[in-house]
Design a protein around this motif. Structure first.
Motif, PDB file in Angstrom:
ATOM      1  N   LYS A  29       0.732  91.436  93.466  1.00  0.00           N
ATOM      2  CA  LYS A  29       0.030  91.241  94.743  1.00  0.00           C
ATOM      3  C   LYS A  29      -1.285  90.510  94.539  1.00  0.00           C
ATOM      4  CE  LYS A  29       1.682  95.666  96.394  1.00  0.00           C
ATOM      5  NZ  LYS A  29       1.395  96.936  96.999  1.00  0.00           N
ATOM      6  N   TYR A  30      -1.622  89.701  95.521  1.00  0.00           N
ATOM      7  CA  TYR A  30      -2.960  89.096  95.571  1.00  0.00           C
ATOM      8  C   TYR A  30      -3.408  89.025  97.019  1.00  0.00           C
ATOM      9  CZ  TYR A  30      -6.923  86.048  95.430  1.00  0.00           C
ATOM     10  OH  TYR A  30      -8.199  85.550  95.596  1.00  0.00           O
ATOM     11  N   ASP A  31      -4.678  89.347  97.256  1.00  0.00           N
ATOM     12  CA  ASP A  31      -5.278  89.251  98.586  1.00  0.00           C
ATOM     13  C   ASP A  31      -6.630  88.563  98.430  1.00  0.00           C
ATOM     14  OD1 ASP A  31      -6.469  89.563 101.073  1.00  0.00           O
ATOM     15  OD2 ASP A  31      -5.846  91.638 101.305  1.00  0.00           O
ATOM     16  N   SER A  32      -6.761  87.366  99.022  1.00  0.00           N
ATOM     17  CA  SER A  32      -8.010  86.613  98.869  1.00  0.00           C
ATOM     18  C   SER A  32      -9.184  87.274  99.580  1.00  0.00           C
ATOM     19  CB  SER A  32      -7.838  85.175  99.365  1.00  0.00           C
ATOM     20  OG  SER A  32      -7.703  85.136 100.766  1.00  0.00           O
ATOM     21  N   LYS A  33      -8.916  88.111 100.566  1.00  0.00           N
ATOM     22  CA  LYS A  33      -9.996  88.769 101.295  1.00  0.00           C
ATOM     23  C   LYS A  33     -10.710  89.792 100.406  1.00  0.00           C
ATOM     24  CE  LYS A  33     -11.004  90.841 105.744  1.00  0.00           C
ATOM     25  NZ  LYS A  33     -10.447  91.124 107.068  1.00  0.00           N
ATOM     26  N   THR A  34      -9.941  90.578  99.675  1.00  0.00           N
ATOM     27  CA  THR A  34     -10.523  91.615  98.821  1.00  0.00           C
ATOM     28  C   THR A  34     -10.712  91.144  97.379  1.00  0.00           C
ATOM     29  OG1 THR A  34      -8.359  92.498  98.224  1.00  0.00           O
ATOM     30  CG2 THR A  34      -9.437  93.437 100.182  1.00  0.00           C
ATOM     31  N   GLY A  35      -9.938  90.129  96.982  1.00  0.00           N
ATOM     32  CA  GLY A  35      -9.974  89.672  95.598  1.00  0.00           C
ATOM     33  C   GLY A  35      -9.120  90.519  94.672  1.00  0.00           C
ATOM     34  N   ASP A  36      -8.399  91.489  95.229  1.00  0.00           N
ATOM     35  CA  ASP A  36      -7.550  92.357  94.415  1.00  0.00           C
ATOM     36  C   ASP A  36      -6.315  91.599  93.962  1.00  0.00           C
ATOM     37  OD1 ASP A  36      -9.304  94.456  94.789  1.00  0.00           O
ATOM     38  OD2 ASP A  36      -8.186  95.285  96.484  1.00  0.00           O
ATOM     39  N   TYR A  37      -6.070  91.617  92.664  1.00  0.00           N
ATOM     40  CA  TYR A  37      -4.936  90.909  92.078  1.00  0.00           C
ATOM     41  C   TYR A  37      -4.297  91.813  91.043  1.00  0.00           C
ATOM     42  CZ  TYR A  37      -2.408  87.026  89.780  1.00  0.00           C
ATOM     43  OH  TYR A  37      -1.449  86.189  89.255  1.00  0.00           O
ATOM     44  N   GLN A  38      -3.017  92.049  91.198  1.00  0.00           N
ATOM     45  CA  GLN A  38      -2.286  92.821  90.197  1.00  0.00           C
ATOM     46  C   GLN A  38      -0.940  92.160  89.956  1.00  0.00           C
ATOM     47  OE1 GLN A  38      -1.958  96.792  91.926  1.00  0.00           O
ATOM     48  NE2 GLN A  38       0.199  96.419  92.375  1.00  0.00           N
ATOM     49  N   TYR A  39      -0.535  92.185  88.695  1.00  0.00           N
ATOM     50  CA  TYR A  39       0.740  91.587  88.333  1.00  0.00           C
ATOM     51  C   TYR A  39       1.243  92.186  87.026  1.00  0.00           C
ATOM     52  CZ  TYR A  39      -2.093  88.816  85.100  1.00  0.00           C
ATOM     53  OH  TYR A  39      -2.959  88.431  84.116  1.00  0.00           O
ATOM     54  N   LEU A  40       2.533  92.070  86.815  1.00  0.00           N
ATOM     55  CA  LEU A  40       3.128  92.476  85.549  1.00  0.00           C
ATOM     56  C   LEU A  40       3.052  91.291  84.603  1.00  0.00           C
ATOM     57  CD1 LEU A  40       6.350  94.452  86.574  1.00  0.00           C
ATOM     58  CD2 LEU A  40       4.264  95.358  85.561  1.00  0.00           C
ATOM     59  N   ASN A  41       2.477  91.512  83.420  1.00  0.00           N
ATOM     60  CA  ASN A  41       2.412  90.424  82.450  1.00  0.00           C
ATOM     61  C   ASN A  41       3.722  90.343  81.664  1.00  0.00           C
ATOM     62  OD1 ASN A  41       2.270  92.444  80.504  1.00  0.00           O
ATOM     63  ND2 ASN A  41       0.103  92.098  80.039  1.00  0.00           N
ATOM     64  N   LYS A  42       3.766  89.472  80.664  1.00  0.00           N
ATOM     65  CA  LYS A  42       4.998  89.253  79.900  1.00  0.00           C
ATOM     66  C   LYS A  42       5.432  90.479  79.115  1.00  0.00           C
ATOM     67  CE  LYS A  42       4.245  84.334  79.606  1.00  0.00           C
ATOM     68  NZ  LYS A  42       3.834  83.208  78.805  1.00  0.00           N
ATOM     69  N   ARG A  43       4.522  91.408  78.876  1.00  0.00           N
ATOM     70  CA  ARG A  43       4.852  92.639  78.151  1.00  0.00           C
ATOM     71  C   ARG A  43       5.125  93.804  79.099  1.00  0.00           C
ATOM     72  NH1 ARG A  43      -0.323  92.683  75.333  1.00  0.00           N
ATOM     73  NH2 ARG A  43      -0.603  90.475  75.542  1.00  0.00           N
ATOM     74  N   ASP A  44       5.359  93.514  80.369  1.00  0.00           N
ATOM     75  CA  ASP A  44       5.610  94.520  81.406  1.00  0.00           C
ATOM     76  C   ASP A  44       4.467  95.523  81.569  1.00  0.00           C
ATOM     77  OD1 ASP A  44       7.949  93.511  82.403  1.00  0.00           O
ATOM     78  OD2 ASP A  44       9.253  94.761  81.155  1.00  0.00           O
ATOM     79  N   SER A  45       3.255  95.078  81.286  1.00  0.00           N
ATOM     80  CA  SER A  45       2.070  95.903  81.530  1.00  0.00           C
ATOM     81  C   SER A  45       1.466  95.466  82.857  1.00  0.00           C
ATOM     82  CB  SER A  45       1.032  95.691  80.426  1.00  0.00           C
ATOM     83  OG  SER A  45       1.546  96.076  79.185  1.00  0.00           O
TER      84      SER A  45
END
Length: 139
Positions: A29-45
């Motif tokens: 997820k990413y939301d430009s209003k809050t700046g919150d960004y989360q994602y699964l990296n290549k190591r599933d973290s």
């Protein structure tokens, strides 16, 4: 190129958000209003960071969405739910002062190939902007 119709002005722009993942779990997820960004990296973290896109980044994405015809995309571009494969679902939303445009796109959507390509191109542009912004943070 999709038909251009830009009833959305950048001067009224408020935020951009994108969510994606397997249909049951849109963990990225990413939301430009809050700046919150989360994602699964290549190591599933799961990576959670605070990331701000610059006004130039947002202007670029606004123009790219207009060029690709995002304002004319159908809101529901979901694919075959009976399929055994697990398609990636994307929810992209551009919010403006008086209106917003939200599109749900599945990677197995069987619509017009030009529309599918336009969706994939917009997703690629958003992803590249996020990657570039994250690289700026690391410097």
């Amino acid at each position: 190129m999709m038909i251009k119709n830009a009833p959305y002005r950048y001067s009224d722009f408020q935020s951009l958000s994108i969510e994606y993942g397997i249909k049951d779990s849109l963990i990225n997820k990413y939301d430009s209003k809050t700046g919150d960004y989360q994602y699964l990296n290549k190591r599933d973290s799961l990576v959670k960071i605070h990331l701000r896109l610059t006004s130039d980044d947002l202007l670029y994405l606004h123009h790219k969405a207009a060029d690709l015809g995002f304002w004319d995309f159908p809101a529901d571009e979901t694919g075959d739910t009976a399929s055994k494969e697990k398609p990636v679902r994307y929810i992209i939303e551009f919010k403006y002062k008086k209106k917003s445009k939200r599109v749900v796109f599945d990677s197995n959507y069987g619509g017009d190939p030009k529309l599918v390509d336009a969706n994939k191109q917009l997703i690629k542009e958003i992803d590249q902007s996020l990657t570039t912004a994250e690289n700026r943070l690391k410097k």
